[in-house]
Design a protein around this motif. Structure first.
Motif, mmCIF file in Angstrom:
data_model
loop_
_atom_site.group_PDB
_atom_site.id
_atom_site.type_symbol
_atom_site.label_atom_id
_atom_site.label_comp_id
_atom_site.label_asym_id
_atom_site.label_seq_id
_atom_site.Cartn_x
_atom_site.Cartn_y
_atom_site.Cartn_z
ATOM 1 N N UNK A 31 0.903 -5.152 -4.980
ATOM 2 C CA UNK A 31 2.262 -4.719 -5.311
ATOM 3 C C UNK A 31 3.095 -5.830 -5.937
ATOM 4 N N UNK A 32 2.495 -6.962 -6.223
ATOM 5 C CA UNK A 32 3.271 -8.124 -6.620
ATOM 6 C C UNK A 32 2.852 -8.676 -7.979
ATOM 7 N N UNK A 33 3.643 -9.613 -8.428
ATOM 8 C CA UNK A 33 3.324 -10.429 -9.588
ATOM 9 C C UNK A 33 2.943 -11.816 -9.075
ATOM 10 N N UNK A 34 1.877 -12.347 -9.598
ATOM 11 C CA UNK A 34 1.463 -13.697 -9.239
ATOM 12 C C UNK A 34 1.650 -14.620 -10.432
ATOM 13 N N UNK A 35 2.123 -15.802 -10.163
ATOM 14 C CA UNK A 35 2.348 -16.764 -11.230
ATOM 15 C C UNK A 35 1.723 -18.104 -10.921
ATOM 16 N N UNK A 36 1.418 -18.828 -11.981
ATOM 17 C CA UNK A 36 0.971 -20.212 -11.876
ATOM 18 C C UNK A 36 2.030 -21.108 -12.511
ATOM 19 N N UNK A 37 2.324 -22.187 -11.818
ATOM 20 C CA UNK A 37 3.262 -23.193 -12.273
ATOM 21 C C UNK A 37 2.588 -24.558 -12.170
ATOM 22 N N UNK A 38 3.198 -25.552 -12.766
ATOM 23 C CA UNK A 38 2.731 -26.916 -12.555
ATOM 24 C C UNK A 38 3.934 -27.860 -12.560
ATOM 25 N N UNK A 39 3.719 -28.988 -11.900
ATOM 26 C CA UNK A 39 4.766 -30.009 -11.855
ATOM 27 C C UNK A 39 4.135 -31.369 -12.009
ATOM 28 N N UNK A 100 8.186 -10.350 -6.685
ATOM 29 C CA UNK A 100 8.245 -8.892 -6.751
ATOM 30 C C UNK A 100 8.586 -8.406 -8.154
ATOM 31 N N UNK A 101 8.912 -9.341 -9.046
ATOM 32 C CA UNK A 101 9.314 -8.960 -10.397
ATOM 33 C C UNK A 101 8.573 -9.797 -11.420
ATOM 34 N N UNK A 102 8.443 -9.249 -12.626
ATOM 35 C CA UNK A 102 7.904 -10.017 -13.739
ATOM 36 C C UNK A 102 8.915 -11.076 -14.121
ATOM 37 N N UNK A 103 8.540 -12.325 -14.041
ATOM 38 C CA UNK A 103 9.507 -13.378 -14.302
ATOM 39 C C UNK A 103 8.807 -14.684 -14.644
ATOM 40 N N UNK A 104 9.461 -15.488 -15.487
ATOM 41 C CA UNK A 104 8.993 -16.842 -15.766
ATOM 42 C C UNK A 104 9.854 -17.860 -15.028
ATOM 43 N N UNK A 105 10.808 -17.367 -14.247
ATOM 44 C CA UNK A 105 11.763 -18.225 -13.561
ATOM 45 C C UNK A 105 11.259 -18.503 -12.148
#
Length: 122
Positions: A31-39, A100-105
């Motif tokens: 039910x979710x959106x998964x994202x990958x980030x890096x720092x 829970x939302x499509x986001x790049x933030x």
């Protein structure tokens, strides 16, 4: 308790590839959106790629489009990040996160893993 655990980081030579994994427990990801980030050291955490766990929608930061591929395995509650043609500037801690939302933030993502270090040598 929801938990995300990244794995697959390490040391790789420039031009090489890595596949990162993010395994979820305590939450069914469908039910979710998964994202990958890096720092990277001294830099802000930046969005790389995202995927809706239902359907096939994916989205990428322009800076990595063509080199990174995000994929999901709903049966194993896991999301992957395939990284090719790695460069020294890709060196960073890589995080997966759930939204829970499509986001790049990054503020839209409420659950984060602990991160996995990727180091690319020249």
């Amino acid at each position: 308790q929801v938990r995300l655990v990244e794995s697959g980081g390490g040391l790789v030579q420039a031009g090489g590839s890595l596949r990162l994994s993010c395994a979820a427990s305590g939450r069914t990801l469908s039910a979710y959106v998964m994202g990958w980030f890096r720092q990277a050291p001294g830099k802000e955490r930046e969005f790389l790629a995202g995927i809706k766990m239902s359907g096939s929608s994916t989205f990428y930061a322009e800076s990595v489009k063509g080199r990174l591929t995000i994929a999901r395995d709903n049966a194993n509650n896991t999301v992957y990040l395939e990284m090719n043609s790695l460069r020294p500037e890709d060196t960073a801690v890589y995080y997966c996160a759930s939204s829970r939302v499509l986001s790049v933030v990054k503020a839209s993502y409420d659950i984060w893993g602990q991160g996995t270090q990727v180091t690319v040598s020249s």
